[in-house]
Design a protein around this motif. Sequence first.
Motif, PDB file in Angstrom:
ATOM      1  N   LEU A   1      41.797 -30.264  -1.527  1.00 43.48           N
ATOM      2  CA  LEU A   1      43.679 -30.808  -0.619  1.00 43.48           C
ATOM      3  C   LEU A   1      43.792 -29.249   0.340  1.00 43.48           C
ATOM      4  O   LEU A   1      43.825 -28.716   0.318  1.00 43.48           O
ATOM      5  N   VAL A   2      44.260 -29.776   1.549  1.00 47.80           N
ATOM      6  CA  VAL A   2      44.056 -28.893   2.385  1.00 47.80           C
ATOM      7  C   VAL A   2      45.448 -29.453   3.031  1.00 47.80           C
ATOM      8  O   VAL A   2      46.090 -30.593   3.263  1.00 47.80           O
ATOM      9  N   LEU A   3      46.409 -28.589   2.468  1.00 47.95           N
ATOM     10  CA  LEU A   3      47.673 -28.811   2.698  1.00 47.95           C
ATOM     11  C   LEU A   3      48.379 -27.786   4.064  1.00 47.95           C
ATOM     12  O   LEU A   3      48.592 -26.679   4.155  1.00 47.95           O
ATOM     13  N   ARG A   4      48.524 -28.933   5.269  1.00 45.15           N
ATOM     14  CA  ARG A   4      49.979 -28.088   6.166  1.00 45.15           C
ATOM     15  C   ARG A   4      51.189 -28.005   7.027  1.00 45.15           C
ATOM     16  O   ARG A   4      51.289 -28.865   6.360  1.00 45.15           O
ATOM     17  N   GLY A   5      50.961 -26.532   7.338  1.00 44.59           N
ATOM     18  CA  GLY A   5      52.157 -26.590   7.737  1.00 44.59           C
ATOM     19  C   GLY A   5      52.956 -25.125   7.082  1.00 44.59           C
ATOM     20  O   GLY A   5      54.612 -25.075   7.427  1.00 44.59           O
ATOM     21  N   PHE A   6      52.575 -24.737   6.921  1.00 44.37           N
ATOM     22  CA  PHE A   6      53.360 -23.150   6.721  1.00 44.37           C
ATOM     23  C   PHE A   6      53.420 -21.978   7.762  1.00 44.37           C
ATOM     24  O   PHE A   6      52.956 -22.583   8.487  1.00 44.37           O
ATOM     25  N   PRO A   7      55.018 -21.908   7.636  1.00 45.10           N
ATOM     26  CA  PRO A   7      55.586 -21.362   9.174  1.00 45.10           C
ATOM     27  C   PRO A   7      55.111 -19.588   9.053  1.00 45.10           C
ATOM     28  O   PRO A   7      55.580 -19.194   9.245  1.00 45.10           O
ATOM     29  N   VAL A   8      54.130 -19.663   9.764  1.00 46.57           N
ATOM     30  CA  VAL A   8      53.268 -18.250   9.131  1.00 46.57           C
ATOM     31  C   VAL A   8      53.499 -17.496  10.485  1.00 46.57           C
ATOM     32  O   VAL A   8      53.392 -16.215  10.069  1.00 46.57           O
ATOM     33  N   ARG A   9      54.249 -18.178  11.050  1.00 43.77           N
ATOM     34  CA  ARG A   9      54.769 -17.651  12.635  1.00 43.77           C
ATOM     35  C   ARG A   9      55.839 -17.242  12.785  1.00 43.77           C
ATOM     36  O   ARG A   9      56.134 -16.851  13.374  1.00 43.77           O
ATOM     37  N   ASP A  10      56.865 -18.001  12.219  1.00 43.28           N
ATOM     38  CA  ASP A  10      58.440 -18.172  11.887  1.00 43.28           C
ATOM     39  C   ASP A  10      58.880 -16.767  10.988  1.00 43.28           C
ATOM     40  O   ASP A  10      60.197 -17.148  10.861  1.00 43.28           O
TER      41      ASP A  10
ATOM     42  N   ASP B   1      57.824 -13.897   2.686  1.00 35.35           N
ATOM     43  CA  ASP B   1      57.831 -15.585   2.745  1.00 35.35           C
ATOM     44  C   ASP B   1      56.949 -16.765   2.140  1.00 35.35           C
ATOM     45  O   ASP B   1      57.171 -17.429   1.239  1.00 35.35           O
ATOM     46  N   ILE B   2      56.653 -16.586   3.207  1.00 33.15           N
ATOM     47  CA  ILE B   2      54.777 -17.186   3.443  1.00 33.15           C
ATOM     48  C   ILE B   2      54.519 -16.803   1.395  1.00 33.15           C
ATOM     49  O   ILE B   2      54.417 -17.554   0.664  1.00 33.15           O
ATOM     50  N   TRP B   3      54.514 -16.401   1.174  1.00 30.67           N
ATOM     51  CA  TRP B   3      54.302 -15.258  -0.684  1.00 30.67           C
ATOM     52  C   TRP B   3      54.710 -15.925  -1.087  1.00 30.67           C
ATOM     53  O   TRP B   3      54.295 -16.843  -2.161  1.00 30.67           O
ATOM     54  N   ARG B   4      55.823 -16.297  -1.157  1.00 35.87           N
ATOM     55  CA  ARG B   4      57.090 -16.444  -2.278  1.00 35.87           C
ATOM     56  C   ARG B   4      56.384 -18.352  -2.020  1.00 35.87           C
ATOM     57  O   ARG B   4      56.641 -19.049  -3.073  1.00 35.87           O
TER      58      ARG B   4
END
Length: 344
Positions: free
Chosen positions: A86-95, A100-103
């Motif tokens: 399952l590829v899940l797109r849309g993590f805000p890694v630049r924002d 927060d990304i880890w959480r």
Amino acid sequence: MESNFEREDGWPTFTKKGWSAAEYDADAGSADITAEQLGRLLALVDATKAKGLHVTEITRDEFYDPELSEVFVKWVRAFKDGPGLLVLRGFPVRDRPLEDIWRMYWGIGAHFGIGVSQDTHGKLMGTVAVQPGMVGARVYGTSDMAPLHADRIDILALLCINKAKAGGENVFVNALKVWEIIEAERPDVLALLKRGYPAHRNFEEPEGCSPVTPYRVPVFGEVGNLRSCYFGGNAMLVHQESRFAEILKDADREALNFLDSVVNRPELQLHQMLQPGEAVFINNMEMMHSRTAFEDGEGPFDKRLLLRLWLQGRPCRPIPQDMRVIHNPDGNLGIWPKAAVQAA
């Protein structure tokens, strides 16, 4: 509304079919996080921070929003009942900050399973990046090509923060398809692979346990209608020759060579390049994965960095007992931390 996770839990009770690269259903194997969903997910992130929770203290009860419950069910069931990817797109890694990304990543992962230790240090939050001087020279700490393999866990998850300057493409092979091909072309080989071969535990076994499995680890096996495959040292001729050559017979060498030839058929290999903000959840008992060699650049976003989770399913995936290479004292999966290593 109380949280209810009944539909997230459980594994398929039917025999899943394998797929080649051309047969891969990308629609069934991917999902996009919408703007509304992202807003709710980030609100959950902020709530865990306000409560003072460490990332690894976030449970699916803590990372629950009734408006997201159907989304979580959809993602988890697509992973378990679908193609095993399952590829899940849309993590805000630049924002948002990396914490927060880890959480967000850990919180979503908590709906797929329970995070477990990835090494003898007890690390729950793993990274895939070049790590000079890494103890044990694990391939995920290098820029080298990683051969096709499966990890010793129910679910592997990878989230791309940065791509490399060049290379670093992921390659996937559906092991259920490999099973079907071998069953059709060489049933005699299938019988040997179901019997399996011993495996060296790479000195990651709990204290007091043998570094070698005292039993054969099957490459293929099933519990009820659920087929499972494990592709580690038990499935690699080079591993067997280096560790257990004295017990190998000509038929074993032929079986492992044939397995290798099927796994490396180009039509079975699905190539994907994860983009920043994309995560992939991999069913380790149905998939093999590898990575091409890569070259990092000098820019801040040109050094390959993935966040990695090892997840134990809910319940733990039912597989033949001897398919588990390591049996930890608490019954959980992952690599049992060693006191001497933790103190180092």
